[in-house]
Write an enzyme that holds these catalytic residues in place. Structure first.
Site, PDB file in Angstrom:
ATOM      1  N   SER A 196       0.834  -1.196   0.000  1.00  0.00           N
ATOM      2  CA  SER A 196       0.000   0.000   0.000  1.00  0.00           C
ATOM      3  C   SER A 196       0.867   1.242   0.000  1.00  0.00           C
ATOM      4  CB  SER A 196      -0.919   0.010   1.233  1.00  0.00           C
ATOM      5  OG  SER A 196      -1.571   1.248   1.377  1.00  0.00           O
ATOM      6  N   LYS A 197       0.364   2.294  -0.619  1.00  0.00           N
ATOM      7  CA  LYS A 197       1.062   3.583  -0.596  1.00  0.00           C
ATOM      8  C   LYS A 197       1.203   4.097   0.828  1.00  0.00           C
ATOM      9  CE  LYS A 197      -0.721   4.886  -5.160  1.00  0.00           C
ATOM     10  NZ  LYS A 197      -1.557   5.830  -5.912  1.00  0.00           N
ATOM     11  N   ARG A 198       0.320   3.635   1.714  1.00  0.00           N
ATOM     12  CA  ARG A 198       0.384   4.086   3.107  1.00  0.00           C
ATOM     13  C   ARG A 198       1.601   3.509   3.828  1.00  0.00           C
ATOM     14  NH1 ARG A 198      -5.022   2.790   2.542  1.00  0.00           N
ATOM     15  NH2 ARG A 198      -4.738   0.822   3.644  1.00  0.00           N
TER      16      ARG A 198
END
Length: 478
Positions: free
Chosen positions: A254-256
């Site tokens: 995830s980009k998170r």
């Protein structure tokens, strides 16, 4: 639809190009090249709320930096221009109007508050989250009256409530999804812009896209897209849903979890060749049992039969290893040109190409990333600064004898090779009748200010004869 392979990479300008997007673009590019087809870039910018300034330029620039040049697209043109969706709104409206007229889509006037209430009840009852069809059977007359009254509305695709959707995917084989699981998807938003579910399908048809490559997360939406193809009487493309990219704990990347943009990796010092090679192996298995290969080799070998449907694990350790392999294998002249800016950013004047190349020839054997090249090269640009214990070593009679001997030998000629230096150093210990612990420490200290480091011939080669003699001379002055 023609038999010619036509694939598109269709990113949204909602952020910088990340590794997952790079993999999709790479597979598009090599598949088209393998089949003498066309690679098209299309910008899907209909989500105006998430538009990021500069993202479009980043997408185009990154593809070019990676060597993935598109045949048709923004700035290049082509037979199906324009290739930016916000410039094609009339085409989507025409199709949406036809779907409504045919009874395959309908206006929906439900407010956000009502939709939120529906979702809350469905979540509480552990039911599938989907629109309840409140406006689905509204008469055309009533719908038109409300539109003319100025009520905000969206247009939804009318999906069958029974049966199943069965389709074939090049990676996953036969896929079946129950119609009861599919929502009446919004295809035109209240601002008049289409959603992905309409715009992408319209453009794929009009641009004669033969194969649709996209992430596995779009698999469950495929029935909605098939429904539009059926309603419009269009031929479907071949579906290709790529495996997820996973963290080492098998959770979805995830980009998170960090900045996985291509630009961020380049700023850390990764080479484009390593990034391309690495993302290619996130799901694809080449015929030969090897891990390092060029873009051209990938084009020659690529097929979707060799792409695994299981998720691919992102392994940073492997990427760093691969980057190190490329740093040692690309031509030294090219590495020299790429490394120059890293030295300048570190406040080091790299000097001539020859001087920098000599330093890199040794430093790259110890480096994984471009900034490490600078760190391992500093010994060739900065004169040694000695600590008290090192000075005591250099002041010994044995050290003075060693330094004097090396200076005398190196002064006899200028065309020393690494092998020559190695033989001279080897013979010196015999000639001076010294043990290794007396002989080698003053040599290394004089050259680089420490007793551990690269082989002495490589240090001398990287410094050059003149600088080497100068460093021994400075050491003797102590």
């Amino acid at each position: 639809m023609s038999n010619k392979v036509r694939v598109r990479f269709a990113p949204s300008p909602t952020g910088m190009l990340h590794l997952g997007g790079l993999r999709t673009a790479l597979y598009d590019y090599v598949f088209a090249a393998h089949n003498q087809g066309n690679f098209i870039l299309r910008i899907e910018d209909t989500d105006r709320t998430r538009f990021v300034e500069g993202a479009f330029e980043n997408l185009v620039g990154t593809l070019e930096d990676m060597g993935l040049f598109y045949d048709e697209g923004p700035g290049k043109g082509g037979p199906y221009a324009p290739y930016i969706q916000s410039e094609r709104l009339d085409k989507y409206k025409q199709v949406a109007d036809q779907l409504v007229e045919q009874g395959d889509a309908y206006p929906c006037f439900c407010s956000k508050e009502r939709l939120d209430e529906i979702r809350a009840v469905q979540q509480q009852n552990k039911e599938p989250i989907k629109y309840d069809g409140f406006c689905r059977n509204m008469s055309k007359e009533e719908a038109q009256k409300r539109i003319e009254a100025g009520e905000p509305y969206v247009i939804r695709l009318k999906m069958p409530v029974e049966g199943s959707y069965n389709f074939s995917d090049l990676i996953r084989g036969d896929v079946s999804i129950e119609a009861s699981q599919i929502d009446d998807q919004v295809i035109i938003k209240s601002d008049g812009f289409p959603t992905y579910h309409l715009a992408a399908i319209v453009d794929d048809h009009l641009m004669e896209i033969s194969h649709v490559l996209r992430g596995e997360e779009w698999l469950s939406s495929t029935p909605k897209h098939i429904q539009i193809y059926k309603a419009m009487g269009w031929e479907q493309p071949i579906w290709v849903h790529l495996p997820l990219i996973l963290n080492t704990d098998k959770s979805k990347l995830s980009k998170r979890h960090g900045d996985f943009s291509v630009g961020a990796f380049m700023k850390k010092g990764f080479l484009k060749e390593a990034l391309i090679n690495f993302v290619a192996l996130l799901g694809w298995h080449p015929s030969e049992d090897k891990e390092i290969f060029s873009l051209q080799e990938m084009i020659e070998d690529f097929s979707f039969e060799k792409v695994n449907k299981a998720g691919a694990v992102f392994d940073m350790t492997k990427l760093e290893w691969m980057n190190g392999m490329y740093m040692r294998s690309i031509p030294l002249e090219e590495l020299t040109q790429r490394a120059r800016e890293w030295f300048e950013e570190a406040g080091i004047d790299p000097g001539t190409d020859e001087k920098l190349a000599r330093a890199l020839d040794t430093a790259r054997d110890y480096a994984t990333l471009m900034p490490e090249l600078v760190e391992h090269s500093k010994i060739y640009y900065e004169r040694p600064v000695f600590e008290d214990e090192q000075i005591e070593i250099l002041r010994s009679d044995a050290s003075k004898t060693v330094c004097r001997y090396i200076i005398e030998q190196l002064s006899t000629k200028t065309d020393w090779t690494k092998d020559d230096v190695g033989e001279m150093v080897k013979q010196g210990m015999k000639a001076l009748e010294l043990k290794g612990k007396q002989y080698y420490p003053p040599i290394r200290l004089s050259l680089i200010g420490r007793t551990q480091g690269p082989d002495i011939p490589r240090i001398v080669y990287s410094l050059g004869i003149e600088e080497t003699i100068e460093r021994f001379t400075k050491a003797m002055e102590l």
